[in-house]
Every structure is written in structure tokens, then in C-alpha cells.
Design an enzyme around this catalytic site. Structure first.
Site, short mmCIF file in Angstrom:
data_model
loop_
_atom_site.label_atom_id
_atom_site.label_comp_id
_atom_site.label_asym_id
_atom_site.label_seq_id
_atom_site.Cartn_x
_atom_site.Cartn_y
_atom_site.Cartn_z
N CYS A 57 19.65 1.59 -12.50
CA CYS A 57 18.91 2.44 -13.45
C CYS A 57 19.45 2.21 -14.86
O CYS A 57 20.64 1.99 -15.05
CB CYS A 57 19.05 3.92 -13.10
SG CYS A 57 18.35 4.41 -11.51
N CYS A 131 22.37 8.22 -4.44
CA CYS A 131 21.33 7.42 -5.08
C CYS A 131 20.06 8.27 -5.18
O CYS A 131 19.39 8.51 -4.17
CB CYS A 131 21.04 6.14 -4.31
SG CYS A 131 19.84 5.08 -5.16
N GLN A 234 4.54 -2.53 -2.44
CA GLN A 234 4.73 -1.68 -3.61
C GLN A 234 5.91 -0.74 -3.37
O GLN A 234 6.13 -0.25 -2.26
CB GLN A 234 3.47 -0.88 -3.91
CG GLN A 234 2.28 -1.72 -4.33
CD GLN A 234 2.49 -2.45 -5.64
OE1 GLN A 234 3.31 -2.06 -6.47
NE2 GLN A 234 1.73 -3.53 -5.84
N PHE A 261 -4.12 -13.22 -5.18
CA PHE A 261 -2.71 -12.85 -4.93
C PHE A 261 -2.71 -11.58 -4.09
O PHE A 261 -2.07 -10.58 -4.43
CB PHE A 261 -1.95 -12.64 -6.24
CG PHE A 261 -1.98 -13.82 -7.18
CD1 PHE A 261 -1.08 -14.88 -7.04
CD2 PHE A 261 -2.92 -13.89 -8.20
CE1 PHE A 261 -1.12 -15.97 -7.91
CE2 PHE A 261 -2.96 -14.98 -9.07
CZ PHE A 261 -2.06 -16.02 -8.92
N GLU A 280 -4.18 -15.76 -0.87
CA GLU A 280 -2.73 -15.53 -0.97
C GLU A 280 -2.00 -16.79 -0.52
O GLU A 280 -2.39 -17.44 0.45
CB GLU A 280 -2.33 -14.34 -0.09
CG GLU A 280 -0.85 -14.15 0.14
CD GLU A 280 -0.06 -13.93 -1.14
OE1 GLU A 280 1.01 -14.55 -1.28
OE2 GLU A 280 -0.52 -13.16 -2.00
N ASP A 326 -3.62 -9.64 -9.00
CA ASP A 326 -2.30 -9.01 -8.94
C ASP A 326 -1.22 -10.09 -8.82
O ASP A 326 -0.62 -10.27 -7.76
CB ASP A 326 -2.24 -8.05 -7.74
CG ASP A 326 -0.91 -7.31 -7.64
OD1 ASP A 326 -0.17 -7.28 -8.65
OD2 ASP A 326 -0.61 -6.78 -6.55
N CYS A 352 3.10 -6.37 -13.10
CA CYS A 352 4.44 -5.78 -13.14
C CYS A 352 5.21 -6.26 -14.36
O CYS A 352 6.44 -6.12 -14.42
CB CYS A 352 5.21 -6.10 -11.86
SG CYS A 352 5.40 -7.87 -11.54
#
Length: 395
Positions: A57, A131, A234, A261, A280, A326, A352
Site C-alpha cells: 500500500c 493486512c 479481477q 482479451f 484470448e 480489456d 488497468c
């Protein structure tokens, strides 16, 4: 001279209006002349004892509002870098302890096993005892794994891929072979004791399943899909739901859709009643999607196709009412060039990486598309990693 921190940069530093940077600063903090930071109204106490040493993080010091704003600003900044403007919706952020997929690392030396994420800017590990991002089912295995890993043989560093699937936790251990009866018995005992959905090892020749009482699956679009070890998924259920909802809204009314994809079918299986073509490059993923779609009676055609080496041509693309895209973090330059020359009415683009998305968006807009809206999604909570979904339509 003191300056107010007005935003957080892409790498997580606080930035003043004059361009001064300060590590671990939040919007509303004051950056003083000596480099010290006076806390402001958007700073919170980090919820994890390992922050900021742990590299998992970077932004736990931001409160809810400023973190959501950071996710949105990352998207706006990417668009601005390509001189693009579009409605950017409020960010959808996954809650704490919701990560259902993560890769931890284990280091064995001096009779001690350390398990966790790498320190920021280092290969050294933080031995996590808490965590706040991992799903509880995943974190519950950390302490037992510390005791089990040394039994697998003299290995110093191994990777632990943990995924929460329909049957429980799927564990892939990379970097060990675990030959011999003692190691095999230790693995079986561990899997039984912790009710793993599956345990697989990869010693360098690909994953080998050592324990699986029943086939591991992940439900996508209401269909149970076989889950190959280490397959992409995801990161959170909430993030997946946000992206699927955005894609469905973008392609509403389309009768024939290409999902490029496609992976295991996160979007392809959620697009019924449309007829879907899914392409894919990952062989295990596309075979899993093909088998599950056939069992469920979905109108879905699969294609094992590397879209980097062989993107769909403008003629092929123009057969579809909509395209879902994607790609990996690098984007999909060649496929986007073909899309820009095609006559597809609508494109739903999931990314992303706001920077590579903005580069591809520029190509689409130069080719005659309009960027209708962008939905930022923060499913890697408290990190600088940002995802999004966007809709393009032909002008």
C-alpha cells in the site's frame, strides 16, 4: 514559506500548487519550508501497522474522500496528457479486506520464514502480522504457511498465489518441487487441515495440482468456469461488479459483441442475451471459457487468438454491434488502430493503466470516435493502481 498540498501525484507523493512534492502527504496538509508536513483535515491514521514500510500500500494515510479523489484524478490526469476531455464519474472503491487474489512472497533463511509483500523500493520482505486489504480467508493462511513452507525443502524464496474461488482458497506455490514422500505428505496434510479448494506447485515446468477434492471454479456471469492455477481474475468482487456494470451499460442494445482479451469470460458471460465472440491468447483460459459456455448454453464463440500478433482486422470488427476491449497494462495499440479504421458503433474499453488507456483513446478519437464517459474503479485499495471502464461511440 509554507505551501498547501492540493493533490496526490501518480506515484503517491503530495504536491503543492507550486509543484513541490512531499512523501506521505495528503491533500490539505501543509508542506513547511524545512520539508516537514503539518497534517490537515484529509489525513487519517493508517489502519495497518506495517504502513508505510510494506510496499503493498502507498496511500493508507489518505481519508476515504481524498483516496477516492486520487483514483478519479489519475484518470483525469491521463486524459489531460493526451488533450482529451470527457465526463469522468465518481470513483467506485472496493472496501477493506476484500482482495480475493494476491501474490505473497516467502523467504526462508536462518531457520526463520518471512511471508508478506516486498518493502517499498526493495526486494526485502515485510513479515505481515496484519493486512487490512486481504480477504480474511486469504490472510488466515499466512501463519500456517510460515510453519509449512520450510518442510518443502531447501528453498530460499517462493511465491504464494492465493485466490478465493467458489470452493475456497486456491493456493499455487511457485519456486518449489517438493519431491519425496515427506514433502508430499506435508502438502496433503496442510491442504486437508485448511480445507483448501486446490493446492498446486510450480517448480519451473508449469503448475502441477497436488490437491483438489473437486474441480476449482469461479462463477462469472452466473456460470461456473474452471479456474486454471494462477489465472487472472479481477482483484475484488466489488471491483468486478463495477466493471461489469459499466461494460453492460456501455453496450446496451448490441446484438453481436466481440470481447477481446476475454480471459475466463468476466465480461463475455455477462453479456447475455447478446451473441458473443470471445478472443484470448491464454490457452487454458479460453478452453475453460469455451467448455463452461457450452455447458450453460450461452451463445458464445471462442477463438484462441493472440491479439498482439494477429489483431482483428477492420473488416472482421465491422461485423459487430459493439466491441469490449480489456487488454493488459501495455494497452492494445495495434488492435486499437484497427478499431479506429472500423465501423463498430460502440466500444467498451476496460483498462488497468490510465496512461496506456489515454494513448489508445487518443487514437480512437482521432479515428472518429467520441469518448462518452469514463468510470474510475479503485479495487486495489490504498495503492496507486487504478482501473477504469469507458464508452466510445462513432460520431
Amino acid at each position: 514559506m509554507s505551501d498547501l498540498i492540493v493533490r496526490v501525484a501518480a506515484r503517491g507523493e503530495g504536491v503543492t500548487a507550486g509543484g513541490r512534492h512531499a512523501a506521505l502527504a495528503a491533500p490539505g496538509d501543509t508542506l513547511n519550508r524545512d520539508g516537514s508536513v503539518t497534517p490537515g483535515p484529509h489525513r487519517q491514521a493508517p489502519p495497518c501497522r506495517h504502513f508505510p514500510t510494506c510496499g503493498g500500500c502507498q496511500l493508507q494515510h489518505l481519508d476515504e474522500a481524498s483516496y477516492a479523489r486520487f483514483v478519479t484524478d489519475r484518470v483525469i490526469g491521463g486524459l489531460g496528457g493526451q488533450r482529451l476531455d470527457a465526463p469522468v464519474r465518481a470513483a467506485l472503491v472496493s472496501p477493506p479486506r476484500s482482495r480475493r487474489r494476491a501474490t505473497l512472497h516467502a523467504d526462508v533463511r536462518g531457520g526463520r520464514t518471512t511471508i508478506g509483500f516486498a518493502m517499498a523500493g526493495s526486494h526485502d520482505l515485510v513479515d505481515i502480522v496484519d493486512c487490512p486489504i486481504l480477504a480474511p480467508e486469504l490472510f488466515a493462511l499466512v501463519a500456517p504457511l510460515r510453519a509449512m513452507i520450510p518442510t518443502l525443502g531447501p528453498r530460499r524464496r517462493v511465491d504464494l498465489d492465493l485466490t478465493l474461488c467458489d470452493q475456497g482458497v486456491d493456493l499455487l506455490i511457485t519456486g518449489v518441487r517438493a519431491d519425496g514422500l515427506a514433502a508430499a505428505e506435508a502438502l496433503t496434510a496442510f491442504a486437508q487441515a485448511h480445507r483448501l479448494a486446490r493446492l498446486a506447485l510450480d517448480g519451473g515446468d508449469g503448475p502441477e495440482t497436488r490437491w483438489a477434492p473437486e474441480p476449482a471454479t469461479i462463477t462469472l456471469g452466473g456460470v461456473a468456469v474452471p479456474l486454471p492455477p494462477g489465472a487472472f481474475l479481477q482483484a475484488t468482487c466489488e471491483g468486478e461488479a463495477a466493471l461489469v456494470a459499466a461494460v453492460r451499460a456501455a453496450v446496451t442494445g448490441a446484438g453481436t459483441i466481440a470481447d477481446l482479451f476475454s480471459g475466463l469470460g468476466t465480461f463475455a458471460l455477462s453479456l447475455a442475451p447478446a451473441k458473443v465472440y470471445a478472443a484470448e491468447a491464454a490457452r487454458d483460459a479460453i478452453l475453460a471459457l469455451k467448455a463452461s459456455a457450452a455447458r450453460a448454453g450461452r451463445m458464445l464463440v471462442t477463438d484462441h487468438r493472440d491479439l498482439y500478433r494477429r489483431p482483428l482486422t477492420p473488416t472482421e470488427l465491422s461485423r459487430f454491434d459493439a466491441v469490449v476491449l480489456d487488454p493488459p497494462r501495455a494497452g492494445a495499440h495495434d488492435q486499437v488502430v484497427a478499431l479506429a479504421a472500423a465501423a463498430v458503433p460502440v466500444i467498451a474499453y476496460v483498462s488497468c493503466n490510465p496512461a496506456s488507456f489515454a494513448r489508445d483513446a487518443r487514437l480512437l478519437c482521432d479515428g472518429g470516435y467520441r469518448l462518452d464517459w469514463v468510470q474510475p474503479v479503485g479495487q486495489f485499495r490504498w495503492s496507486t493502481h487504478v482501473e477504469l471502464a469507458a464508452r466510445f461511440s462513432r460520431r
